[in-house]
Design an enzyme around this catalytic site. Structure first.
Site, PDB file in Angstrom:
ATOM      1  N   CYS A  55       5.028 -22.646 -21.183  1.00 25.66           N
ATOM      2  CA  CYS A  55       5.372 -23.955 -21.761  1.00 25.66           C
ATOM      3  C   CYS A  55       6.889 -24.139 -21.825  1.00 25.66           C
ATOM      4  O   CYS A  55       7.597 -23.363 -22.474  1.00 25.66           O
ATOM      5  CB  CYS A  55       4.747 -24.060 -23.149  1.00 25.66           C
ATOM      6  SG  CYS A  55       5.363 -25.429 -24.146  1.00 25.66           S
ATOM      7  N   CYS A  58       8.287 -24.493 -25.301  1.00 30.95           N
ATOM      8  CA  CYS A  58       8.295 -23.206 -25.996  1.00 30.95           C
ATOM      9  C   CYS A  58       9.498 -22.380 -25.563  1.00 30.95           C
ATOM     10  O   CYS A  58      10.150 -21.714 -26.380  1.00 30.95           O
ATOM     11  CB  CYS A  58       7.003 -22.431 -25.712  1.00 30.95           C
ATOM     12  SG  CYS A  58       5.486 -23.314 -26.157  1.00 30.95           S
ATOM     13  N   CYS A 189     -20.433   4.404 -46.022  1.00 26.64           N
ATOM     14  CA  CYS A 189     -19.527   4.586 -44.877  1.00 26.64           C
ATOM     15  C   CYS A 189     -18.178   3.910 -45.135  1.00 26.64           C
ATOM     16  O   CYS A 189     -18.107   2.693 -45.365  1.00 26.64           O
ATOM     17  CB  CYS A 189     -20.181   4.022 -43.618  1.00 26.64           C
ATOM     18  SG  CYS A 189     -19.065   3.751 -42.236  1.00 26.64           S
ATOM     19  N   CYS A 192     -17.292   1.216 -42.636  1.00 28.00           N
ATOM     20  CA  CYS A 192     -18.097   0.009 -42.891  1.00 28.00           C
ATOM     21  C   CYS A 192     -17.477  -0.824 -44.009  1.00 28.00           C
ATOM     22  O   CYS A 192     -17.452  -2.062 -43.948  1.00 28.00           O
ATOM     23  CB  CYS A 192     -19.528   0.392 -43.263  1.00 28.00           C
ATOM     24  SG  CYS A 192     -20.382   1.380 -42.024  1.00 28.00           S
TER      25      CYS A 192
END
Length: 440
Positions: A55, A58, A189, A192
């Protein structure tokens, strides 16, 4: 989503594609892997630029962004996301053009759009003003610290993770037309537990962005051992992808919310139906399609008397083929008959001749590009491919606003009929007498 192509039409100057920032800059490079840790869980004020390397705007902003980051070091954090590479982050925060700058303040889940100038001084001023507002809010007790922690401590997003069991798994997942990402976990766990807030946040974002077509679920494998053993779960957490009628596959991506969302959006695109090809019957059809889509592809087809139903259907089939080919882009696809929407044709510079014609419109930037090649699968593919890499020539839409759209009847799918001419009874006219009066 494929590249966020609304930015393509806003950046017509394309230079070489390269990294905009490096480790030597004070701009912090953000990715799906570190965005949550660096920004969302942070108590700091963040200015984040979402950019695409190709861009031009940008590239012009980059040196100013670096200067601002150096000046604000230790006061306000300044980051940047390559949203062309990390599409999930751009999609998560509604980025539809490049560059987009967001201010992540008190409520990190609802960043504000930066609307100031693009010079380093303007950026610094905007950051200081945002910081002043943040301090004022904290003093008044409106906010304190990261809203992410508060949201997760109350289990805010957990409701979007579907609890799956031995009893409901087949009916909920295997018999569903939706795509499922399922986590098999154990309550004890540690990995987890670390995944839980990421999984919950991703579940909400994915549900919203895919309109429920991709879902996230979780199975407590220590309780529901039947379904867990069926799929060979031996470690925790294990994540599997389920599609109707297919064997499940192991999820191999990262464990941050951004990476989970990115994978889910890819799955959604892979399984999504081709977008509907709509005839422009009124202003509402054009507005909704172009406002809801990253890019609007509009064809102006020859009049039905010029092609007949067979010829028109041939053009429509080409468009539907291309809509299927580019369905991951989430573009809108529209068509109209030559002469039905004259103001639209005039604003695109294609009125009166050269049918069939095609234009790609960026409704946000009010820019458009015209198909210069043939109206064929090859010609249209080349046209859209050029836009995809930022090489398309663009023009401002006539007047900088969407044109007036007429309300018309939908095509009935049939050949056109010539207007019926009225018959005149000339039996009572004495032509000979009239001719005699005109003699010289």
């Amino acid at each position: 989503m494929g590249p966020l192509l609304l930015g393509v039409l806003g950046c017509s100057l394309v230079l070489s594609v390269q990294a905009m920032y490096s480790s030597s800059d004070d701009v912090i490079e953000l990715t799906p892997s570190n965005f949550n840790r660096e920004v969302i869980q942070s108590d700091s004020l963040w200015l984040v630029e979402f950019y695409a390397p190709w861009c031009g705007h940008c590239q012009s902003l980059a040196p100013e962004w670096k200067k601002a980051a150096t000046a604000l070091k230790g006061i306000v954090k300044v980051g940047a996301v390559d949203a062309d590479q990390h599409k999930s982050l751009g999609g998560q925060y509604g980025v539809r053009g490049f560059p987009t700058i967001k201010i992540f303040g008190a409520n990190k889940n609802k960043p504000e759009e930066y609307q100031g100038g693009r010079s380093s001084q303007a950026i610094i001023d905007g950051a200081v003003n945002a910081l002043r507002s943040l301090v004022k809010d904290r003093l008044s007790g409106k906010s304190g610290g990261s809203s992410y922690n508060k949201q997760q401590s109350t289990g805010g997003n957990k409701k979007d993770v579907v609890e799956l069991t031995d009893d409901n798994f087949d009916a909920t997942v295997l018999n569903s037309d939706d795509v499922w990402l399922v986590e098999f976990f154990a309550p004890w766990c540690g990995h987890c537990k670390n995944l839980e807030p990421e999984w919950a946040a991703a579940a909400t974002a994915v549900k919203e962005q895919t309109k429920g077509k991709v879902r996230l679920g979780a199975v407590d494998a220590t309780v529901h051992q039947g379904v867990s053993s069926r799929y060979g779960v031996r470690g925790f957490p294990t994540i599997k992808i389920f599609r109707k009628g297919e064997e499940p596959e192991d999820y191999q991506g990262g464990r941050s919310r951004g990476e989970i969302i990115e994978k889910a959006l890819d799955l959604f695109s892979d399984n999504a139906a081709a977008p509907e090809l709509l005839e422009i019957l009124n202003e509402g059809v054009l507005k909704k399609t172009c406002d809801d889509s990253q890019l609007c592809i509009i064809a102006v087809l020859p009049h039905i008397l010029d092609t007949g139903a067979a010829g028109r259907n041939g053009y429509l089939e080409v468009m539907m083929t291309m809509a299927e080919k580019y369905k991951k882009k989430l573009w809108g696809w529209l068509w109209t008959e030559a002469g039905a929407q004259m103001e639209l044709e005039a604003s695109l510079g294609i009125g009166g001749f050269g049918y069939p014609a095609m234009a790609a419109i960026n409704a946000r930037k009010m820019k458009f590009a015209l198909l210069r090649g043939s109206f064929s699968e090859t010609g249209i593919h080349e046209f859209l491919r050029e836009l995809s890499v930022g090489r398309g020539s663009t023009t401002t839409l006539g007047g900088g606003v969407m044109p007036k759209i007429n309300t018309v009847e939908a095509w009935d799918g049939k050949d056109g009929q010539l207007p019926v001419e009225e018959d005149y009874d000339l039996s009572d006219v004495d032509l000979d007498e009239d001719f005699e009066k005109d003699e010289l």
